[in-house]
Design a protein around this motif. Structure first.
Motif, PDB file in Angstrom:
ATOM      1  N   GLY A 214       0.491  -1.236   0.377  1.00 39.05           N
ATOM      2  CA  GLY A 214      -0.427   0.042  -0.428  1.00 39.05           C
ATOM      3  C   GLY A 214       0.544   1.281   0.380  1.00 39.05           C
ATOM      4  N   ASP A 215       0.034   2.081   0.225  1.00 40.27           N
ATOM      5  CA  ASP A 215       0.219   3.828  -0.055  1.00 40.27           C
ATOM      6  C   ASP A 215       1.670   3.964   1.112  1.00 40.27           C
ATOM      7  OD1 ASP A 215      -0.365   4.648  -2.185  1.00 40.27           O
ATOM      8  OD2 ASP A 215      -2.158   5.222  -1.094  1.00 40.27           O
ATOM      9  N   ASN A 216       1.312   3.555   2.080  1.00 45.67           N
ATOM     10  CA  ASN A 216       2.445   3.758   3.170  1.00 45.67           C
ATOM     11  C   ASN A 216       3.421   2.426   3.669  1.00 45.67           C
ATOM     12  OD1 ASN A 216       2.984   4.882   6.177  1.00 45.67           O
ATOM     13  ND2 ASN A 216       1.482   4.364   7.453  1.00 45.67           N
ATOM     14  N   GLY A 217       3.774   1.636   2.932  1.00 49.34           N
ATOM     15  CA  GLY A 217       4.287   0.332   2.548  1.00 49.34           C
ATOM     16  C   GLY A 217       5.382   0.353   2.022  1.00 49.34           C
ATOM     17  N   GLY A 218       6.072  -1.124   1.937  1.00 46.46           N
ATOM     18  CA  GLY A 218       7.543  -0.612   1.461  1.00 46.46           C
ATOM     19  C   GLY A 218       8.671  -2.235   2.553  1.00 46.46           C
TER      20      GLY A 218
END
Length: 111
Positions: A36-40
């Motif tokens: 997701g956008d807040n991932g990595g």
């Protein structure tokens, strides 16, 4: 550490929450694959009471990999999501050494 605002914020500060006295003779490499956008991708290495963390793939083979949405992981760290409930609901998946997931809770002050 103040309330985490992103996965990056968690891993920039995670070793500040490490409780070396709980892991003096332990070694473990954790990989975190957060979507997701807040991932990595992030990692944490515990080696006889020391903690290192970074972004990307773990150096060497991971003993345990945690897979989750970045938002859910941040909620978990902030104490807004119960780890066992999230695991049972499939929001968090653990690959590899499941026992390390339990140890990780005692090694870090995450909520």
């Amino acid at each position: 550490m103040a309330t985490a605002t992103s996965a990056q914020h968690v891993f920039d500060n995670i070793c500040e929450r490490f409780r070396a006295d709980k892991a003096l003779s332990d070694k473990a490499t954790f990989q975190f694959d957060l979507s997701g956008d807040n991932g990595g991708k992030f990692y944490t290495v515990i080696d006889n009471g020391t903690c290192t963390a970074g972004e990307g793939a773990a150096p060497g083979a991971a003993d345990m990999t945690l897979v989750a949405a970045g938002e859910d992981f941040v909620k978990l760290v902030n104490g807004e999501l119960n780890a066992m409930t999230a695991f049972m609901q499939g929001k968090i998946k653990v690959q590899g050494n499941m026992g390390l997931a339990l140890k990780m809770q005692s090694w870090f002050d995450l909520s």
